[in-house]
Design a protein around this motif. Structure first.
Motif, mmCIF file in Angstrom:
data_model
loop_
_atom_site.group_PDB
_atom_site.id
_atom_site.type_symbol
_atom_site.label_atom_id
_atom_site.label_comp_id
_atom_site.label_asym_id
_atom_site.label_seq_id
_atom_site.Cartn_x
_atom_site.Cartn_y
_atom_site.Cartn_z
ATOM 1 N N GLY A 145 72.176 -47.576 68.077
ATOM 2 C CA GLY A 145 71.523 -46.043 69.241
ATOM 3 C C GLY A 145 70.375 -46.334 69.523
ATOM 4 N N GLU A 146 69.169 -45.464 69.603
ATOM 5 C CA GLU A 146 68.246 -45.788 69.839
ATOM 6 C C GLU A 146 66.859 -45.450 68.641
ATOM 7 O OE1 GLU A 146 66.325 -42.269 72.332
ATOM 8 O OE2 GLU A 146 67.819 -43.045 73.532
ATOM 9 N N GLY A 148 65.767 -44.787 65.552
ATOM 10 C CA GLY A 148 65.125 -44.104 64.577
ATOM 11 C C GLY A 148 66.176 -42.342 64.817
ATOM 12 N N ALA A 149 67.141 -42.910 65.596
ATOM 13 C CA ALA A 149 68.469 -41.515 65.507
ATOM 14 C C ALA A 149 69.872 -42.346 64.827
ATOM 15 C CB ALA A 149 68.760 -41.546 67.184
ATOM 16 N N ALA A 150 70.575 -41.347 64.870
ATOM 17 C CA ALA A 150 72.222 -42.220 64.424
ATOM 18 C C ALA A 150 72.934 -43.065 65.150
ATOM 19 C CB ALA A 150 72.894 -40.319 63.884
ATOM 20 N N GLN A 152 75.936 -45.361 66.144
ATOM 21 C CA GLN A 152 76.893 -44.466 66.697
ATOM 22 C C GLN A 152 78.083 -46.079 67.076
ATOM 23 O OE1 GLN A 152 78.132 -41.294 67.202
ATOM 24 N NE2 GLN A 152 76.606 -41.238 66.826
ATOM 25 N N GLN A 208 68.872 -49.453 67.517
ATOM 26 C CA GLN A 208 69.321 -49.691 66.787
ATOM 27 C C GLN A 208 70.444 -50.477 66.157
ATOM 28 O OE1 GLN A 208 67.094 -49.286 63.601
ATOM 29 N NE2 GLN A 208 68.063 -49.647 62.158
#
Length: 244
Positions: A145-146, A148-150, A152, A208
């Motif tokens: 994912g991006e 800093g984000a959760a 998937q 990420q």
């Protein structure tokens, strides 16, 4: 004259009339073949151009994760070396699970590569922590994912490896069966690599990555003692062995 007795007269073998005719025929055939080989081959040229434009001809580049970290569920110590490989030491449980995280800055991610690397700290160089150096990767899960984000889950479509043990093909590491997996016996003590292609490329310049590697085999301690994770944006990620 019988040359085995005394001095023999000089002798020169010469072809018979039929033999000379065959030699002349073969000489002409050789000249024709040499000319054919030297002349342009349109069919071969077309095939080469087709191959050069195909994904199989592309050079695959691999990029390490930035800010890479790895954690052992079983309590082993995992440290990042200068060559971006992870070295595992300390507790060596019967089964283990490594979670690798990091960021990759590519326009897209099409696949990831897991390298199993030998190391002097391991029995017979490893690359596994088992008594015979083998590894059994029972499950591999990729999430992204991006930054800093959760993250998937990301489906994987294909797996290739430089070597797979009989009945332990690399495809079994992504088959949703916790009892099967990828292994490398008897080709232990040397480096190996497996590549896992994503079903759909990840887009974005800052991604990420979270990679979960499970070693839940019935065979104890069959997790790697040294390994490296890299990613690629090549159209057809795979293990490079020889050019077809």
């Amino acid at each position: 004259l019988d040359g085995s007795k005394g001095n023999a007269s000089p002798m020169l073998r010469v072809a018979s009339k039929n033999q000379q005719a065959e030699l002349d025929r073969l000489a002409v055939a050789i000249r024709d073949l040499e000319k054919k080989l030297a002349d342009p081959n349109e069919e071969l040229d077309r095939a080469q151009k087709t191959w050069e434009s195909s994904p199989a001809s592309q050079t695959i580049t691999w990029k390490p994760l930035e800010n890479a970290q790895a954690v052992s569920e079983g309590g082993a110590t995992i440290k990042l070396a200068d060559d971006q490989s992870f070295i595992v030491s300390g507790t060596n449980p019967n089964i283990d699970q490594y979670t690798v995280t990091g960021v990759v800055k590519l326009n897209r991610v099409t696949g990831m590569r897991l390298e199993l690397l030998p190391d002097p700290s391991l029995t017979n160089q490893g690359p596994g922590r088992s008594v015979n150096g083998n590894v059994v990767l029972t499950d591999l899960r990729l999430s992204a994912g991006e930054a800093g984000a959760a993250v998937q889950p990301q489906p994987l479509s294909k797996a290739t490896a430089d070597f797979s043990q009989k009945d332990f093909d690399v495809a079994l590491a992504i088959d949703d069966n916790p009892q099967s997996g990828w292994a490398i016996h008897p080709e232990t003590g040397k480096p190996h690599a497996a590549v896992f292609a994503l079903s759909k490329p990840l887009d974005g310049k800052s991604v990420q990555i979270q990679l979960v590697l499970k070693f839940h085999s019935q065979y104890g301690n069959h997790q790697p003692g040294r390994f490296r994770v890299t990613v690629s944006d090549t159209e057809n990620p795979r293990v490079d062995t020889t050019i077809p």
